[in-house]
Each structure stands twice: as structure tokens, then as C-alpha cells.
Design an enzyme around this catalytic site. Sequence first.
Site, short mmCIF file in Angstrom:
data_model
loop_
_atom_site.label_atom_id
_atom_site.label_comp_id
_atom_site.label_asym_id
_atom_site.label_seq_id
_atom_site.Cartn_x
_atom_site.Cartn_y
_atom_site.Cartn_z
N SER A 104 40.72 43.56 37.31
CA SER A 104 40.38 42.17 37.61
C SER A 104 40.43 41.29 36.36
O SER A 104 39.74 41.55 35.37
CB SER A 104 38.97 42.13 38.20
OG SER A 104 38.44 40.82 38.13
N ASN A 105 41.21 40.22 36.43
CA ASN A 105 41.22 39.23 35.35
C ASN A 105 39.94 38.42 35.37
O ASN A 105 39.48 37.94 34.33
CB ASN A 105 42.40 38.28 35.51
CG ASN A 105 43.72 39.00 35.44
OD1 ASN A 105 44.02 39.66 34.45
ND2 ASN A 105 44.51 38.91 36.51
#
Length: 362
Positions: A104-105
Site C-alpha cells: 500500500s502506498n
Amino acid sequence: MDAGRAAGRRDDRLTVPAAAGPAQRLRAALGAVPRVGLAALPTPLQPMPRLTAHLDGPRLWVKRDDLTAGALGGGNKLRKLDVLLAEALREGADTLVSGGVVQSNSQRQVASAAARLGLDCHLAVFHGRVAAPGPAYDEGGNALLVRLFGATLHAVPWTGDRHGAIAGLADALRMRGRRPYVVPYGASSGPGAAGYASAALEIADQSAAAGFEPAAIVHCTGSAGTQAGLAVGAHACLPRTRVVGIDIDAEPARVAADVRRLADAAATVLGVDRVPPEAIEVVAGHSGPGYGVAHAATHEAMRVAGRLEGLVLDPVYAGKGLAGLISLVRAGRWRRDDDVVFVHTGGEPALFAYPSPFAPGG
Ligand SMILES: *Cc1c(COP(=O)(O)O)cnc(C)c1O
């Protein structure tokens, strides 16, 4: 960081004249929203002449929202976090809580922001939504960076419920006497989306300075706060510009419903006009086999962006977003004298968590 904004102080010079136009009202409203000031703004708007020539289509530009805090700590979530974390500081939170997939960014930007603000960070990491495509998936890329930024990771199975595990983690921390602030999945909420409307205002200012009015702003869309913010912002300051979201979640109906809901909430936060339903466009068909799984069109988009413009796109988000834009250009959606802005939403670290699409010698 701007100290006045860090304290969440409102800028009281910004009183809105009653007769102000929608763009002025948006500018004033955005100026009055308390913000932490983590994002380095404005981000550049750059021409992409070689990709334009390659596709023989409209003039293409790229809005560099991958550069909100340097490529490894920034991306599109930071505009949203700037608003959300001002609220966290006002509430006296000592811990940020969020969640997302292994790569996840959004979690990486939350962890980086927590480090900069001196807050603890606990993340619910969803395992099982994306089958690990290679050996670096669980430890490299964003997974490495969240550990580098000092976050505490809690492995949870992916059930399809994006919000439940995050809320559960916050409850557990509260029981232990912590003061957690919950950053919603993707940092997407009404205030978060309101924070993203600043990107539309920057594009309006930068395109006017460069002498054009964009026919469209195209970007990849997932938890929908980015598109909601762009739609609300563009409705006020670029009313003839179409905002086109490329679904990368393989859930276009869910995404469109979330954009609608978040756009209404963001318009309320900012006190600007609501976006009419026909202005919300989510394009399906470019997510490949599923979320987080790259396919040939993604790899082609990554390749042309790299070889023609020196741009780094990832296989989960921006690569698919550009693949969608390329497909719309090839289908003849715009004229050659149109200008189209692609928003680079970030995500570069995931590139190093996926197997290389470039075979040795290929
Ligand atoms: C989260 C993310 C998106 C999608 O933005 P949403 O606001 O969740 O729709 C696009 N690109 C990248 C790189 C992201 O990390």
C-alpha cells in the site's frame, strides 16, 4: 513545514466576497482549510512531447503528484493527509492507525507522515487480497519503507471489508490507553477528498499560465478520494474540463458510488457547489486480471513512459492509469489540438516489489 498551518490555524485574511465566482470561492475555501503542510506544493505540470508524438493524439501533460514529498515518501495521499492530520493534531492524537494491502502506498505515506510528526503508527496489513507476484512482494518496496519509517505492522486476513480491521485495531489501541487517530482506507473521506481539490486548482493555474485549458484530467482511481477532490475542484475552477478516473480496483460500480459520496462530502466541507452526477466518469476495463495484477497493457504503458519521458510508473496504479489513457487516445476520444493532463499519483516503490516486466535482453 509551515508552522502556522502545522498548528491548524485558519488564515483569516481569506474572507470570501459574496459575489465571488466559483473558482475564487474554491481558492478561498482551500486557503481556509487547516492543513499540516507536509506536501510540497504546487507539484510541477510538465509537457510530455515525446509520448504525444508517439501516440499522434492530443497534447499530453503530466501533473507530478508523485513528487509531493519526494518519490519515496510522497504521492497522491499526502494532499489528503495534510487535511486529515491537522485534525489528528487538533484532537491530540498520539498514534496514527490505518490499513491496506502489503504494497500500500497509502500506508507508506501515513507511516512517513507519522515519522515526521512524531506520532506512533500502527497499520493493519491485509494479506490475501493480492497473491504475492514474486519474492520481493512481502518485504520489498512499500513493505520495506513502512518498516523504515518505524510503523508497527499487524497482519490481518483480507475479508473484503476495508474498514473493519482498521477500526478494530484502533479499538485495541484505545483499550491500551493510546489516543489513536484513524486514517480511513486510502485516506479517503470528505475532508481528505477536499484536500485533493487543491490539485485541480493548481492545474487550473498552471495550464492557464502555459496557455491552455485541459480537455480532460485523467488519473487512476481506487478508494475514490482523489477523483472526488479533482471533480469538486474542476467543477469550480475548470468547468469545461472532464475528470476521467481509470478504475484499477476492478470494482468500477463501487468506485463510482464512492466518488459520488465523497464528492458530495468534500463539496460540503469546502462550501462549494456539488458535482452533478454526469460529471463523474469511471472508466472500466483497464484493471487487467484484478487489483494489483499487472497485464500487457500496463507493462506497455510503463515502458513508453520510461523510454519516451523518463517517467517511473508502477504496475498497480499509475501504469494502469496511463494504459487507460493510451487506450482512450487510440479510440479517438480527443482531437490533436486538445490538451489532456495525466495525474501521476505516485506509487513508484511498488515497482521494486513486483517481478521485472523486462526480461534479460528484452
Ligand atoms: C491510492 C492511489 C491511487 C488511487 O487514489 P484514490 O484516492 O485511492 O482513488 C492512485 N495512484 C496511487 C499511486 C495510489 O497510491
